[in-house]
Design a protein around this motif. Sequence first.
Motif, PDB file in Angstrom:
ATOM      1  N   ILE A 133       0.860  -1.188   0.000  1.00 49.93           N
ATOM      2  CA  ILE A 133       0.000   0.000   0.000  1.00 49.93           C
ATOM      3  C   ILE A 133       0.895   1.237   0.000  1.00 49.93           C
ATOM      4  CG2 ILE A 133      -1.880   1.215   1.139  1.00 49.93           C
ATOM      5  CD1 ILE A 133      -2.666  -1.592   0.350  1.00 49.93           C
ATOM      6  N   THR A 134       0.790   2.053  -1.028  1.00 45.57           N
ATOM      7  CA  THR A 134       1.682   3.215  -1.141  1.00 45.57           C
ATOM      8  C   THR A 134       0.962   4.554  -1.024  1.00 45.57           C
ATOM      9  OG1 THR A 134       1.494   3.207  -3.563  1.00 45.57           O
ATOM     10  CG2 THR A 134       3.296   1.926  -2.591  1.00 45.57           C
ATOM     11  N   ALA A 135      -0.358   4.554  -1.157  1.00 45.28           N
ATOM     12  CA  ALA A 135      -1.156   5.775  -1.029  1.00 45.28           C
ATOM     13  C   ALA A 135      -2.525   5.384  -0.502  1.00 45.28           C
ATOM     14  CB  ALA A 135      -1.287   6.499  -2.363  1.00 45.28           C
ATOM     15  N   ALA A 136      -3.237   6.363   0.047  1.00 45.83           N
ATOM     16  CA  ALA A 136      -4.551   6.045   0.610  1.00 45.83           C
ATOM     17  C   ALA A 136      -5.420   7.286   0.690  1.00 45.83           C
ATOM     18  CB  ALA A 136      -4.398   5.427   2.002  1.00 45.83           C
ATOM     19  N   ALA A 137      -6.720   7.046   0.666  1.00 43.06           N
ATOM     20  CA  ALA A 137      -7.690   8.084   1.000  1.00 43.06           C
ATOM     21  C   ALA A 137      -7.963   7.945   2.486  1.00 43.06           C
ATOM     22  CB  ALA A 137      -8.977   7.896   0.199  1.00 43.06           C
ATOM     23  N   SER A 138      -7.772   9.020   3.236  1.00 46.83           N
ATOM     24  CA  SER A 138      -7.944   8.967   4.687  1.00 46.83           C
ATOM     25  C   SER A 138      -9.084   9.883   5.103  1.00 46.83           C
ATOM     26  CB  SER A 138      -6.652   9.371   5.394  1.00 46.83           C
ATOM     27  OG  SER A 138      -6.739   9.126   6.780  1.00 46.83           O
ATOM     28  N   MET A 150     -13.880  16.568   5.557  1.00 46.41           N
ATOM     29  CA  MET A 150     -13.183  16.514   4.275  1.00 46.41           C
ATOM     30  C   MET A 150     -11.977  15.585   4.396  1.00 46.41           C
ATOM     31  SD  MET A 150     -13.264  20.521   3.069  1.00 46.41           S
ATOM     32  CE  MET A 150     -12.499  21.126   4.592  1.00 46.41           C
ATOM     33  N   GLY A 151     -11.950  14.549   3.573  1.00 50.98           N
ATOM     34  CA  GLY A 151     -10.852  13.587   3.592  1.00 50.98           C
ATOM     35  C   GLY A 151      -9.664  14.060   2.783  1.00 50.98           C
ATOM     36  N   ALA A 152      -8.544  13.359   2.934  1.00 49.64           N
ATOM     37  CA  ALA A 152      -7.303  13.712   2.242  1.00 49.64           C
ATOM     38  C   ALA A 152      -6.719  12.491   1.545  1.00 49.64           C
ATOM     39  CB  ALA A 152      -6.288  14.281   3.233  1.00 49.64           C
ATOM     40  N   ILE A 153      -5.979  12.738   0.480  1.00 48.82           N
ATOM     41  CA  ILE A 153      -5.195  11.691  -0.169  1.00 48.82           C
ATOM     42  C   ILE A 153      -3.778  11.798   0.367  1.00 48.82           C
ATOM     43  CG2 ILE A 153      -4.439  10.674  -2.339  1.00 48.82           C
ATOM     44  CD1 ILE A 153      -7.501  10.741  -1.891  1.00 48.82           C
ATOM     45  N   ILE A 154      -3.251  10.689   0.888  1.00 50.54           N
ATOM     46  CA  ILE A 154      -1.930  10.723   1.506  1.00 50.54           C
ATOM     47  C   ILE A 154      -0.984   9.721   0.862  1.00 50.54           C
ATOM     48  CG2 ILE A 154      -2.908  11.463   3.704  1.00 50.54           C
ATOM     49  CD1 ILE A 154      -2.416   8.597   4.749  1.00 50.54           C
ATOM     50  N   SER A 160       7.721  14.055   5.885  1.00 55.00           N
ATOM     51  CA  SER A 160       7.205  14.785   7.039  1.00 55.00           C
ATOM     52  C   SER A 160       5.840  15.383   6.717  1.00 55.00           C
ATOM     53  CB  SER A 160       8.188  15.892   7.443  1.00 55.00           C
ATOM     54  OG  SER A 160       8.397  16.789   6.362  1.00 55.00           O
ATOM     55  N   GLU A 161       5.563  15.597   5.429  1.00 56.55           N
ATOM     56  CA  GLU A 161       4.268  16.102   4.984  1.00 56.55           C
ATOM     57  C   GLU A 161       3.675  15.096   3.998  1.00 56.55           C
ATOM     58  OE1 GLU A 161       1.055  17.095   4.492  1.00 56.55           O
ATOM     59  OE2 GLU A 161       1.982  18.611   5.778  1.00 56.55           O
ATOM     60  N   PRO A 162       2.850  14.168   4.490  1.00 62.42           N
ATOM     61  CA  PRO A 162       2.352  13.083   3.641  1.00 62.42           C
ATOM     62  C   PRO A 162       1.147  13.425   2.784  1.00 62.42           C
ATOM     63  CG  PRO A 162       1.556  12.797   5.870  1.00 62.42           C
ATOM     64  CD  PRO A 162       2.442  14.025   5.894  1.00 62.42           C
ATOM     65  N   VAL A 163       0.509  14.573   3.010  1.00 60.72           N
ATOM     66  CA  VAL A 163      -0.737  14.886   2.304  1.00 60.72           C
ATOM     67  C   VAL A 163      -0.453  15.274   0.855  1.00 60.72           C
ATOM     68  CG1 VAL A 163      -2.754  16.390   2.228  1.00 60.72           C
ATOM     69  CG2 VAL A 163      -1.884  15.588   4.438  1.00 60.72           C
ATOM     70  N   LEU A 164      -1.007  14.507  -0.067  1.00 57.48           N
ATOM     71  CA  LEU A 164      -0.879  14.807  -1.493  1.00 57.48           C
ATOM     72  C   LEU A 164      -1.997  15.727  -1.963  1.00 57.48           C
ATOM     73  CD1 LEU A 164      -0.045  11.244  -2.894  1.00 57.48           C
ATOM     74  CD2 LEU A 164       1.561  13.110  -2.459  1.00 57.48           C
TER      75      LEU A 164
END
Length: 424
Positions: A133-138, A150-154, A160-164
């Motif tokens: 698993i390399t990315a996720a919707a959180s 509001m969710g984020a793609i990470i 240190s800043e994982p939010v894409l």
Amino acid sequence: MKKLIGLLSLTMVAASALATDYAIVGAKVHTMSNQGTMEDATVLISDGKIQQVTNSDVNLDGYEIIDANGKVVTPGLFGAFTSLGLVEVGFSAGTVDSTGKETALSTTGAALDVSYGINPDSSLIDISRIEGITAAASSMSRTEQLFQGMGAIISLGDKSEPVLKRAAFTTAVVSNGGADDIGGSRANLWVALETALSEAEYAIGKSLNPSVDWHGMLSKADAKALSAVVKGDAPLVVDARRAADIRQVISLKARYPKLNIVLLEATEGWRVAKELAEAGIPVILDPESNLPYQFDQLAATLHNAGRLHAAGVTIAIGINTHNIRLAKQNAGNAVANGLPWEAGLASLTINPARIYGVDDILGSLEPGKQADVVIWTGDPLEVAQGAEQVFIGGEKIDMVSRQSKLRERYLNQVEGKPVVYSRP
């Protein structure tokens, strides 16, 4: 000042020089792009991005060569719906960022922004990524309000800043759980949802600064947050399970044609598969749901994913947090129950990327995309096969997690010493 600028320039050049370019050679590569599946192929990674995928001879000077002969290579897997980075122990006595309550600024939950709570040091990140698993919707899992924020793609890389992508989607629950939270009835829930969308639509283009009077059900912050949803700029992920609720969601889409609706769970989705396909509504599901745990999923079946796909519905698989690593096993079971193999892999890679509008950087192995790549020992949908090496953003991930350290701790005990002597 000139000396400082020169030093910074040298530092940047040195950092660039330290970046490793990789050539993964000899593998069976599922690109999830128009190139399809390529035998005995080479994947070139440069500056953190996919440079090329080819089965022709290429100059490999300057690349670190990784022999993947007999192995399988895919894009990194995408956790389609999780709370990764927001929760460690759900019943902890401390703060759990995946849950929330009503505040003065957000009376319906629409303005809650999970990107502030994402913790890249969560142990679940390492546990998930060494399984591919390399990315996720959180997203938040429970707010007891109309919306789950509001969710984020990470990214699950060492960042240190994982939010894409922040404010990437908004979630609402119209199944039994949502009705219980909003007045105890769907009669209350749906009126509140319709009112919220209507007010958000009315608020588009209007100034909602502190000096402006606003007398709606929504707070000003919620109205602003929902504006992207009603304009179709951000998906509205709707948890609906029984066929009757799903039909209501389809009707909502007809009334608000700009809405980019994504169904979550859709346990009885197979019963309205044709209508979902005609409405262009994709589904994020758990294909393992096959028992009537509640009255809103009496028609649960292992054939749900296969039947939805056969009707033309885009599906993504992967609803979990602590065990999102099992998504590939879930997809494999869906394949065993009627879902084509290629669709099973797409449900873990390119489909969730398209659903969330990040397929320009994630989901497939195409030139220019982020180099999220997994080398598998064999078929990734087979439970006996696993990830041998994971790359995120072109960087080799250390294939170690807290769980793997604990395993080694108990496998390799120090003779004559108690287990607690060996630190993981």
